[in-house]
Design an enzyme around this catalytic site. Structure first.
Site, short mmCIF file in Angstrom:
data_model
loop_
_atom_site.label_atom_id
_atom_site.label_comp_id
_atom_site.label_asym_id
_atom_site.label_seq_id
_atom_site.Cartn_x
_atom_site.Cartn_y
_atom_site.Cartn_z
N TYR A 136 -16.06 2.73 8.88
CA TYR A 136 -14.60 2.71 9.01
C TYR A 136 -14.08 2.97 10.67
O TYR A 136 -13.11 2.15 10.90
CB TYR A 136 -13.99 3.75 7.93
CG TYR A 136 -12.44 3.72 7.94
CD1 TYR A 136 -11.71 2.73 7.69
CD2 TYR A 136 -11.74 4.94 8.33
CE1 TYR A 136 -10.29 2.67 7.73
CE2 TYR A 136 -10.42 5.00 8.21
CZ TYR A 136 -9.68 3.78 7.94
OH TYR A 136 -8.18 4.03 7.95
N LEU A 160 -0.58 -2.73 8.54
CA LEU A 160 -1.22 -1.88 8.07
C LEU A 160 -2.51 -2.28 6.82
O LEU A 160 -3.20 -1.50 6.33
CB LEU A 160 -0.29 -1.18 7.00
CG LEU A 160 0.74 -0.24 7.88
CD1 LEU A 160 2.01 -0.73 8.13
CD2 LEU A 160 0.89 1.06 6.91
N LYS A 184 -12.17 0.05 12.97
CA LYS A 184 -10.90 0.43 13.63
C LYS A 184 -10.93 0.57 15.08
O LYS A 184 -10.06 0.16 15.84
CB LYS A 184 -10.24 1.80 12.83
CG LYS A 184 -9.89 1.63 11.55
CD LYS A 184 -8.62 0.88 11.47
CE LYS A 184 -7.84 0.90 10.09
NZ LYS A 184 -6.55 0.10 10.11
N GLY A 240 0.77 -1.28 0.14
CA GLY A 240 -0.01 0.09 -0.01
C GLY A 240 0.85 1.36 0.03
O GLY A 240 2.19 1.06 0.14
N PHE A 241 -0.06 2.21 -0.07
CA PHE A 241 0.91 3.59 -0.04
C PHE A 241 1.72 3.70 1.16
O PHE A 241 3.12 3.95 1.17
CB PHE A 241 -0.03 4.95 -0.11
CG PHE A 241 0.31 6.10 0.52
CD1 PHE A 241 1.51 6.58 -0.05
CD2 PHE A 241 -0.41 6.85 1.45
CE1 PHE A 241 1.98 8.03 0.42
CE2 PHE A 241 -0.15 7.84 1.87
CZ PHE A 241 0.97 8.50 1.51
N ASP A 295 0.21 -8.75 0.86
CA ASP A 295 -0.94 -7.74 0.52
C ASP A 295 -1.55 -8.47 -0.55
O ASP A 295 -1.01 -9.03 -1.55
CB ASP A 295 0.13 -6.57 -0.22
CG ASP A 295 -0.90 -5.38 -0.17
OD1 ASP A 295 -0.49 -4.40 0.40
OD2 ASP A 295 -1.85 -5.40 -0.95
N ASN A 296 -3.02 -8.18 -0.49
CA ASN A 296 -3.76 -8.80 -1.43
C ASN A 296 -3.86 -7.77 -2.88
O ASN A 296 -4.72 -7.82 -3.71
CB ASN A 296 -5.28 -8.96 -1.15
CG ASN A 296 -5.97 -7.78 -0.54
OD1 ASN A 296 -5.39 -6.67 -0.74
ND2 ASN A 296 -7.06 -7.76 -0.26
N GLY A 338 -3.53 -1.25 -2.37
CA GLY A 338 -2.16 -1.29 -2.82
C GLY A 338 -1.74 -1.91 -4.14
O GLY A 338 -2.71 -2.16 -5.00
#
Ligand code: UDP
Length: 323
Positions: free
Chosen positions: A149, A76, A153, A10-11, A31-32, A36
């Site tokens: 979201y 992450l 979280k 991801g970023f 990572d899937n 990302g």
């Protein structure tokens, strides 16, 4: 140290991989590549201390051996971006809650320390001038999918803290405030890459609402430095930290700054939140971190001004041919 980074393509994850490799660590990213991308870490794939596993963290048979082999986990992997969340709340909730649940279960089984990345979104509609780690969450109704979201979280944070308190799993939580920088995609709603891309492509710069809402942007390199210092700080275990910048700017001022710096002819236009997201969408008027705790624990000070942040993002988009 062997560091496992779920969400490493991801970023923010890609910058973290880069940083840990520069420090001489071994890094495995799982990572899937949904939000990302392989491109984010393409410059790392031949590094002898780096490996990328393209898989979902929900796939236990892939995740567990990676956890077992690691010394530290920086978690992450999550669904991110307000636009994505509003469009796909099921994926958001499942990825964020189930993914973290699985990750913590196996981190605990193999007794591996975890750094969990949360978000300033958990403060919700709280109207405080600045947010401290113990401030209230003020979330909207469940009928507004945006809040899924923050809720997902928040549940993750409860789970992390419970593993720490009840099962003595070494774990630290960071809440990130509008992290920006190269490689952040405009695709999922994030404002700075969207404005820069719109300005460079001479399309209208879309300010949602009247643009008086403010944010405090944080450069990705500062976030990465803070995370890397925190995982080496034993007294940070069991703690929650805001990571954020100090320069507050309104979204309309940001649009104007981007337009000036790109010397763009783009017009700045306003769209209602209903049009931009969904009917009844609720935004936050202000979101500024109190970072005193982070200063005390790791002597954190943001190193890059907002002006330089915007310059760097513009330079990135120019050199990447506006992909
Ligand atoms: N925003 C905007 N135009 C855009 C994208 C976002 O005006 O094209 C606004 C958004 O409504 C919010 C702020 O910019 O008020 C920051 O949005 P972002 O999605 O980057 O992060 P948030 O702080 O909402 O998580």
């Amino acid at each position: 140290m062997k560091i496992l980074i779920p969400g490493g393509a991801g970023f923010i994850g890609s910058h973290l991989c880069e940083h840990f490799l520069e420090q001489g660590h071994e890094v495995t990213a799982i990572d899937n590549v949904s939000t990302g991308s392989i491109e984010n870490i393409s410059h790392l794939v031949n590094h002898k201390k780096f490996q990328l596993i393209v898989d979902s963290i929900l796939n236990v048979s892939a995740l567990e051996p990676l956890i077992q082999q690691s010394d530290h986990i920086c978690h992450l992997a999550a669904a991110v971006g307000v636009k994505l969340i509003v469009n796909d709340p099921v994926t958001t909730i499942e990825t964020n809650i189930r993914g973290t649940e699985i990750m913590l279960h196996y981190a605990n089984k193999w007794r591996k320390p975890v750094l969990f990345t949360s978000t300033s979104e958990v403060y919700g509609k709280n109207t405080n001038e600045t947010f401290s780690e113990n401030d209230d969450m003020v979330l909207g109704a469940t009928t507004h999918s945006r809040w899924s979201y923050a809720c997902s979280k928040a549940i993750d944070e409860f789970l992390v803290l419970s593993y720490f308190r009840k099962r003595q799993l070494p774990a630290t939580i960071v809440r990130l405030f509008n992290t920006v920088g190269p490689r952040q995609s405009p695709q999922y709603g994030m404002v700075l890459p969207r404005f820069v891309k719109q300005a460079l492509e001479k399309r209208p710069i879309t300010v949602y609402g009247d643009g008086s809402q403010t944010r405090t942007f944080t450069y990705v390199n500062d976030v990465v430095l803070a995370i890397s210092k925190l995982i080496e700080t034993p007294k940070a275990i069991g703690e929650v930290f805001n990571i954020g910048g100090t320069e507050q700017i309104s979204i309309l001022e940001l649009a104007t700054l981007v337009k000036e710096k790109t010397k763009s002819q783009s017009e700045i236009v306003h769209l209602s939140f209903d049009e931009a997201y969904e009917p009844g969408f609720e935004d936050m008027k202000r979101r500024v971190p109190n970072i005193e705790k982070l200063k005390t624990f790791i002597d954190f000070h943001p190193t890059i001004s907002l002006s330089s942040i915007v310059d760097n993002v513009i330079a990135y988009f120019k050199s990447n041919a506006l992909k």
